[in-house]
Structures are given as structure tokens and as C-alpha cells.
Design a protein around this motif. Structure first.
Motif, PDB file in Angstrom:
ATOM      1  N   VAL A 188       0.937  -1.123   0.099  1.00 55.71           N
ATOM      2  CA  VAL A 188       0.055   0.041   0.051  1.00 55.71           C
ATOM      3  C   VAL A 188       0.974   1.190   0.110  1.00 55.71           C
ATOM      4  N   MET A 189       0.359   2.018  -0.715  1.00 49.86           N
ATOM      5  CA  MET A 189       1.148   3.438  -0.640  1.00 49.86           C
ATOM      6  C   MET A 189       0.267   4.700  -0.349  1.00 49.86           C
ATOM      7  N   VAL A 190       0.776   5.700   0.583  1.00 51.82           N
ATOM      8  CA  VAL A 190       0.246   6.739   0.759  1.00 51.82           C
ATOM      9  C   VAL A 190       0.600   7.860  -0.101  1.00 51.82           C
ATOM     10  N   GLY A 191      -0.393   8.807  -0.378  1.00 50.65           N
ATOM     11  CA  GLY A 191       0.029   9.905  -1.265  1.00 50.65           C
ATOM     12  C   GLY A 191      -1.208  10.824  -1.572  1.00 50.65           C
ATOM     13  N   SER A 192      -0.838  11.933  -1.963  1.00 48.27           N
ATOM     14  CA  SER A 192      -1.929  13.140  -1.929  1.00 48.27           C
ATOM     15  C   SER A 192      -2.657  12.858  -3.238  1.00 48.27           C
ATOM     16  N   LEU A 193      -4.038  13.160  -3.147  1.00 53.17           N
ATOM     17  CA  LEU A 193      -5.055  12.726  -4.354  1.00 53.17           C
ATOM     18  C   LEU A 193      -4.795  12.987  -5.643  1.00 53.17           C
ATOM     19  N   MET A 194      -4.540  14.287  -5.754  1.00 55.78           N
ATOM     20  CA  MET A 194      -4.310  14.999  -7.131  1.00 55.78           C
ATOM     21  C   MET A 194      -3.159  14.375  -7.653  1.00 55.78           C
ATOM     22  N   SER A 195      -2.095  14.274  -6.962  1.00 54.47           N
ATOM     23  CA  SER A 195      -0.684  14.079  -7.352  1.00 54.47           C
ATOM     24  C   SER A 195      -0.743  12.311  -7.839  1.00 54.47           C
ATOM     25  N   VAL A 196      -1.320  11.615  -6.821  1.00 56.62           N
ATOM     26  CA  VAL A 196      -1.395  10.421  -7.181  1.00 56.62           C
ATOM     27  C   VAL A 196      -2.290   9.986  -8.581  1.00 56.62           C
ATOM     28  N   ASN A 197      -3.414  10.619  -8.781  1.00 55.07           N
ATOM     29  CA  ASN A 197      -4.319  10.370  -9.670  1.00 55.07           C
ATOM     30  C   ASN A 197      -3.591  10.913 -10.825  1.00 55.07           C
TER      31      ASN A 197
END
Length: 478
Positions: A188-197
Motif C-alpha cells: 500500500v502507498m500513501v499519497g496526495s489525491l491529485m498527485s497520485v491520480n
């Protein structure tokens, strides 16, 4: 003759003393002179698009546009100090090689060497996994899986403190982390919504999905090296004067979140194959019909249970995406959506509507800074008073920081004014708020051919008018 020599000697000594005193005074005043310069050096995360990034030596992204506005409002000149990674940027600002970082979260560790401006942008964090991973209820649902997270991010400190049992794998950037996740190097990875998308779409990683939200959401502000703390007031002054319409424009320009639909044909083919084999088996072995019926019924019950669970997870995600995590009120995005729906209804049926903005300002400016528990309690108190006062049809939201916005559908200005006065009385007489906080209220009625940014801007101007009049009053927009 001896008196003349003594006089000349004392004169020379006095001149020498004055010369060196002037040099020492100039050296001691040098830091204060440097504080008056308008040039401010800064570092950013070079690989955090669309929030911020370095492309061909140029700073681009959301923070770049906000810095252009702040530079104009605060009369500052920002100069980029390039770095290779987010960790290097944190080291640079800690060592004084750059004065500020324009977009980061506060944390106990960072407060040791940074002062912070007021937040100016909020964004959710999400959990990403390969296809087939069930929906996760935040960090508590990860279990014994390995979590990838960018080195130096605030989430590393947060997880280490509140979820010490989780296994972490530090990665250099979100883009590189998604590649490693797709290759199965962690779960699993944690990331910022807009950046990940954006990275999932650009890299065409079809096997990766967002499987949950990760607390806490990002509340991004300027971080200033403590040696340059005089910049805090300048930055806050500029941030508070950025027009709401510009904030909405920047958000819409960089919001690249898309809904991705997928169909799993493998499951479909496998199901058809099982059904076909079942039919053949039923024809050849009639005596086992009853047994197969029981098996099919059991599978159907399991599928129904899984569908019900998935529906509940979707409802939970829908609630989180539309509500503020502290007060439980609707958040900024949901309020904008509801207001635009009301504007559409106004254009079709000419039913007016009114917008009310409430701002809470502590008498002691350092109250919220030193005690976040008091801040949360006050915000919850204001939210509860709003819900107890407004009608069922009204929409109450925590719009930004200590600012609340209420949408009154199909309500004329006079009726909304009565509601605003009643709400003001509840707030200023509340035992927790009355002596420690100033309350300002502004309101405006929707006009013909008016869009939401313009409507909101007039309401905020009325709110500022209430502040200039000394708080404790309701100001109506012109």
C-alpha cells in the motif's frame, strides 16, 4: 611640547576608536539590513506535481501560482533554490540555504526549525494499492501490509507516533513509489489525491486503484526558517487578501481527479465456465442436484454479503469526501457544489437564495496557535450552534479555517437577516465564545446572471465590512 604630543596621541587614539566602532556597528546591523530586502529564497518538492514541481529549471504547479499572487500582494521577490528531492529541500531550509518552503504541513519536528504561516490550501491523502485489494478504513485497516511513503513527508512522523506497528518503506517520490507499488515491492502507498491520480493516468498504471482515505488531510502553509520569522506577518497579510475567485480558479485549473471505470472480464469468463460445468455435471449426475443447489445458494449469499459491504464502504467514502473531519459539517467542495445547483435553480425558476458567511477571530491571537484542542472545541461549538439555529433546508459548511458559510435556498434577504441575527446572538452569548472571540457575519442575496465566485466574493466583502465595524454585527453586501 609634551602637552602637544599628548594631545596628538589622544586625538589619534580617538580616531582609531571611532573607526573600529563604526565597523563593529555596521557588522552588528547587517542582519537587520538584510531583513529589509524584498528577495526571498525558497525550496520546493521537485517531484510533487500538480501541487509543485521543477520542470526545466522552472517552478510550476499550484504553489507557483499562489506565490505569484503573494509576491504582488506582499511586495516580495521569490528566488528558487533548486533541489533534487523533498528531503534535500527540508535540509536546505533547516540549514538556511533557502529561507522558506511554500507548501508543507506543520508537525512537531518541523516546528523545531520552522515558523508557519496560516494554511492556504487543503487536500486529502489517499491509500493506493494494486487491483484486488479490499477497501481500507484508514491506517487501522492496513494490518501487516507494508506501507510506502515519501521520505520526509509529515505522514512518516504521524504514522510513527500513532501507528507504530505499521511497516514502512521510504520512497524518493510519489511517482517512483507508484512504479514500485505496481512491481509489487510493497503493498500500500500513501499519497496526495491529485498527485497520485495524475501519475496513475500519465504512467497508465491500470492495475492501481485508490482503496481508502488516509488521515490527516493536508493543510498546507508556508514554512519559514526561524532566522527569517519576520516574513510570517508579510505572508499572512498576503494570504488573507487573496480573492476567493482566484483560489477557485487555481483549484479548477489543477484538479485532474477522474473517475475510472473497469470491468473484470476474467471473473465473467470464469463464472460462465463454472455455470457450464455445473450444467454438464447436473445432466450426468442427477442424483447430486440437491447438493449443487445448496452450493449455489451459499455462493449467492456470499456475493450479496460482499456487495452490501462494498456499498457501505462507498457510502463511508462519500461521507468523508463531502464533510469536514473536525466539525462534521459539509466541507468547502460540497458547499460550492450545492451553491452552483442553487444558482442553476435560480436561473430556471427565479427562486432567490441568500449566502451567510461567519468568521470567528480570537481576542488573543495566539490562542489557537498554542492549544489546538481549544481550537477544535470552539469549531465544534460554532458548528453545533449553527445546526441548532438554521432550518432543515439550509446548508451549513466549514468553508476555510475559522470561517463558516451557510446557504439559505429559496430565501429572501429579509428572512435570512432574521436568521443571521439569531445566529449572532447565540454565538456572542455562548459561555465558551462570548469573552474570548469576536464574531463577524456578512451576507448577500443572489443576483441575476451571477456565478458562485462573484456571489461569494460579495459575501466575503460584507464579512470584512462587519470586521471593520468592530465585529458583533451583521453586514449586508451592496
Amino acid at each position: 611640547m609634551k602637552k602637544i604630543r599628548k594631545y596628538l596621541l589622544s586625538t589619534v587614539l580617538l580616531l582609531v576608536y571611532s573607526f573600529f566602532s563604526t565597523l563593529l556597528l555596521a557588522a552588528s546591523e547587517q542582519p537587520f539590513v538584510s531583513q529589509k530586502t524584498n528577495e526571498v529564497t525558497y525550496c520546493i518538492d521537485p517531484n510533487w506535481a500538480p501541487y509543485e514541481a521543477i520542470r526545466n529549471g522552472i517552478h510550476v504547479g499550484i504553489s507557483a501560482q499562489y506565490m505569484q499572487l503573494i509576491a504582488e500582494l506582499a511586495d516580495l521577490k521569490f528566488k528558487l533554490v533548486p533541489t533534487q528531492s523533498w528531503q534535500e529541500s527540508l535540509e536546505f531550509v533547516q540549514q538556511g540555504k533557502c529561507q522558506v518552503i511554500p507548501m508543507l504541513n506543520t508537525s512537531d519536528y518541523r516546528k523545531q526549525f520552522l515558523d508557519f504561516s496560516v494554511p492556504y490550501f487543503e487536500a486529502p491523502n489517499v491509500l493506493v494499492a494494486r487491483a484486488g485489494m479490499p477497501m481500507l478504513q484508514g491506517y487501522s485497516g492496513i494490518g501487516n501490509r507494508t506501507v510506502g511513503i515519501v521520505q520526509g513527508y509529515r505522514q512518516v512522523e504521524y504514522i510513527s507516533r500513532h501507528y507504530p506497528g505499521l511497516r514502512l518503506k521510504l520512497i524518493p517520490s510519489e511517482e517512483e513509489g507508484l512504479k514500485q507499488l505496481a512491481n509489487g515491492e510493497f503493498d500500500v502507498m500513501v499519497g496526495s489525491l491529485m498527485s497520485v491520480n495524475m501519475h496513475i493516468n500519465n504512467l497508465e498504471l491500470e492495475d492501481l486503484n485508490i482503496v481508502g482515505y488516509a488521515e490527516p488531510f493536508d493543510s498546507l502553509a508556508f514554512g519559514i526558517n526561524k532566522s527569517y520569522s519576520y516574513l510570517v506577518d508579510k505572508l499572512n497579510f498576503a494570504i488573507e487578501r487573496i480573492p476567493e475567485t482566484r483560489k477557485v480558479e487555481i483549484y479548477k485549473q489543477w484538479n485532474n481527479v477522474q473517475i475510472r471505470y473497469s470491468r473484470n472480464y476474467t471473473v465473467m469468463i470464469l463464472t460462465l465456465f463454472i455455470v457450464l460445468m455445473g450444467l454438464l455435471w447436473l445432466i450426468s449426475r442427477n442424483r447430486h442436484v440437491g447438493g449443487y443447489k445448496r452450493i449455489i445458494q451459499q455462493k449467492n449469499e456470499e456475493i450479496s454479503a460482499l456487495q452490501a459491504t462494498l456499498l457501505e464502504k462507498n457510502k463511508t467514502l462519500g461521507f468523508l469526501s463531502a464533510h469536514d473531519n473536525i466539525t462534521g459539517l459539509y466541507n468547502r467542495n460540497h458547499m460550492i457544489q450545492r451553491a452552483e445547483e442553487e444558482i442553476t435553480r435560480f436561473h430556471r425558476f427565479h427562486t432567490t437564495a441568500t449566502l451567510i458567511a461567519i468568521d470567528l477571530t480570537p481576542v488573543d491571537e495566539g490562542l489557537f496557535t498554542h492549544d489546538h484542542a481549544i481550537r477544535e472545541e470552539v469549531l465544534k461549538t460554532v458548528a453545533q450552534n449553527c445546526l441548532n439555529t438554521v432550518r432543515e433546508v439550509d446548508v451549513v459548511s466549514r468553508f476555510n479555517g475559522e470561517q463558516f458559510v451557510i446557504l439559505c435556498p429559496q430565501t429572501q434577504l429579509d428572512s435570512a437577516k432574521i436568521l443571521a441575527d439569531r445566529l449572532l446572538e447565540c454565538l456572542v452569548t455562548h459561555y465558551l465564545l462570548g469573552d474570548k472571540f469576536n464574531v463577524a457575519i456578512g451576507m448577500s442575496e443572489l443576483r441575476d446572471a451571477e456565478e458562485f465566485p462573484d456571489w461569494l466574493e460579495r459575501t466575503i466583502k460584507a464579512l470584512y465590512q462587519s470586521k471593520r465595524q468592530g465585529y458583533g454585527n451583521v453586514s449586508i453586501a451592496q
